[in-house]
Design a protein around this motif. Structure first.
Motif, short mmCIF file in Angstrom:
data_model
loop_
_atom_site.label_atom_id
_atom_site.label_comp_id
_atom_site.label_asym_id
_atom_site.label_seq_id
_atom_site.Cartn_x
_atom_site.Cartn_y
_atom_site.Cartn_z
N SER A 32 156.06 61.74 102.88
CA SER A 32 156.47 63.07 103.30
C SER A 32 157.38 63.10 104.59
O SER A 32 158.09 64.00 104.61
N ASN A 33 157.22 61.96 105.65
CA ASN A 33 157.75 62.10 106.64
C ASN A 33 159.22 61.38 106.88
O ASN A 33 159.73 61.01 107.99
N GLU A 34 159.56 60.94 105.55
CA GLU A 34 160.71 60.12 105.73
C GLU A 34 161.93 61.04 105.15
O GLU A 34 161.70 61.82 103.91
N TYR A 35 163.19 61.06 105.64
CA TYR A 35 164.17 61.71 105.34
C TYR A 35 165.44 60.81 105.15
O TYR A 35 165.56 60.06 106.35
N PRO A 36 166.28 60.96 104.08
CA PRO A 36 166.06 61.69 102.81
C PRO A 36 164.94 60.81 102.21
O PRO A 36 164.77 59.65 102.38
N HIS A 37 164.33 61.65 101.17
CA HIS A 37 163.30 61.13 100.25
C HIS A 37 163.92 59.98 99.47
O HIS A 37 164.83 60.44 98.91
N THR A 38 163.35 59.02 99.41
CA THR A 38 163.73 57.88 98.50
C THR A 38 162.47 57.31 97.79
O THR A 38 161.96 56.40 98.37
N PRO A 39 162.43 57.63 96.62
CA PRO A 39 161.39 57.49 96.03
C PRO A 39 161.41 56.08 95.52
O PRO A 39 162.51 55.56 94.99
N ASN A 40 160.38 55.49 95.17
CA ASN A 40 160.04 53.86 94.70
C ASN A 40 159.06 53.76 93.63
O ASN A 40 158.17 54.71 93.78
N TRP A 41 159.55 53.04 92.53
CA TRP A 41 158.49 52.86 91.54
C TRP A 41 157.98 51.43 91.88
O TRP A 41 158.37 50.56 92.61
N SER A 42 156.64 51.59 91.54
CA SER A 42 155.78 50.49 91.65
C SER A 42 154.80 50.26 90.70
O SER A 42 154.27 51.20 90.05
N ALA A 43 154.38 49.04 90.10
CA ALA A 43 153.29 48.77 89.19
C ALA A 43 152.14 48.82 89.95
O ALA A 43 151.95 48.20 90.76
N GLN A 44 151.34 49.60 89.42
CA GLN A 44 149.95 49.99 89.99
C GLN A 44 148.92 49.15 89.42
O GLN A 44 148.03 48.47 90.10
N LEU A 45 148.91 48.84 88.09
CA LEU A 45 147.99 47.78 87.59
C LEU A 45 148.85 47.27 86.16
O LEU A 45 149.39 47.64 85.37
N ILE A 46 148.25 46.00 85.81
CA ILE A 46 148.32 45.24 84.58
C ILE A 46 147.19 44.87 84.10
O ILE A 46 146.66 43.98 84.70
N GLY A 47 146.92 45.29 82.83
CA GLY A 47 145.44 44.95 82.40
C GLY A 47 144.97 45.42 81.07
O GLY A 47 145.72 46.18 80.62
N GLY A 48 144.02 45.44 80.84
CA GLY A 48 143.28 46.05 79.58
C GLY A 48 142.77 47.50 79.78
O GLY A 48 142.71 47.92 80.92
N ILE A 49 142.15 47.85 78.85
CA ILE A 49 141.84 49.40 78.87
C ILE A 49 140.71 49.57 79.91
O ILE A 49 140.88 50.68 80.63
#
Length: 82
Positions: A32-49
């Protein structure tokens, strides 16, 4: 102080080498405190259910009340149950 703004979440399912599904959770965020806002994608998890469901509930429970915001400052809240 900064809040992490979550702007999108995605889940992918793939057939693993043993035939069981493998899930990948992705999230797009920016601070929230970065301008301009630059969204980044990240993988949160790889695994089973089991790992996926554990991560989903751990992530939701780790956030202070009122500090999780959606895109454009949209607040997130639980819907009332009947």
């Amino acid at each position: 102080m900064s809040n992490t703004i979550s702007t999108c979440k995605l889940a992918g399912a793939f057939k693993g080498t043993n035939g069981n599904p493998v899930y990948v959770l992705f999230e797009r965020t920016h601070e929230s405190n970065e301008y301009p806002h630059t969204p980044n994608w990240s993988a949160q998890l790889i695994g089973g259910i089991d790992a996926v469901m554990t991560r989903v509930f751990m992530s939701a429970s780790a956030c202070e009340g009122g500090s999780l915001l959606g895109d454009n400052g949209r607040t997130t809240r639980l819907l009332p149950t009947k």
